[in-house]
Design a protein around this motif. Structure first.
Motif: not given
Ligand SMILES: [Zn+2]
Length: 213
Positions: A164-167, A169-170
């Motif tokens: 997902d987007e969070e992954t 960005l990490i």
């Protein structure tokens, strides 16, 4: 000691270019429209021109409209070229497809690790070596959590439905952290040592050993 990011801002003389990601001087133009022999100003339409990469950015009513802004951080300037290519492509598509962006970023990470350690084919071994070269051991945990390493590791370039987007960005941030720790900071120390006056250069070997830890 990362270089401070100066975001693009209307009519500013310099900022981190939205095309090449480097801090550069910008020339500004107000656009005028020509029809037959008459010309009139296009109210609110301006261009900034990056002196470093020769690209224009388009501004409408003081807002940057091209290239599109991205949620992802800009790449650090010391990023190797082939890593940077995947990174910038991932930046362009994160809004439309975090899964595709993550696939590109895992490939970029693999390229970066290969660049930094010749045992890069065996990723776990390469990360261990990079820890010895000064990479924070906590990065290993982060790499496991975004499935670059560990039992659930995804092969670089493959699509994983869990991304997902969070992954994504990490993944962007991990790449920048590794470039900062193992390329930018050593380069800055070398630059500093080069500027030492001759009398101090005798101590250079000592400083160099201190940096290796
Ligand atoms: Zn540029």
């Amino acid at each position: 000691m990362r270089e401070k990011y100066i975001p693009p801002s209307y009519k500013e003389e310099g900022f981190h270019c939205p095309h090449c990601g480097v801090y550069a001087h910008q020339d500004w133009y107000d656009v005028s429209l020509e029809r037959n022999i008459e010309s009139e100003s296009a109210e609110g339409l301006s261009l900034s021109y990056c002196e470093r990469c020769d690209n224009y950015a388009v501004w409408v009513k003081e807002i940057l409209v091209y290239p599109e802004r991205s949620k992802a951080p800009m790449p650090l300037v010391d990023m190797p070229e082939d890593v940077m290519r995947d990174y910038l492509e991932a930046r362009k598509i994160i809004d439309r497809s975090p899964r595709a962006a993550s696939a590109l970023l895992r490939r970029a990470l693999r390229r970066l690790i290969n660049y930094l350690d010749e045992s890069g084919e065996n990723i776990e071994e390469a990360i261990n070596n990079l820890n010895k070269k000064g990479l924070d051991i906590k990065i290993q945990k982060a790499l496991n959590s975004v499935r670059v390493t560990g039992d659930e590791a995804i092969a670089p370039g493959l699509i994983d439905d869990r991304d997902d987007e969070e992954t994504t960005l990490i993944l962007f941030n991990i790449i920048n952290i590794i470039v900062d720790a193992l390329i930018s900071q050593p380069r800055m120390v070398d630059d500093l040592l080069e500027r030492l006056p001759d009398s101090k250069k005798r101590d250079k070997d000592f400083l160099f050993r201190a940096r290796i830890r």
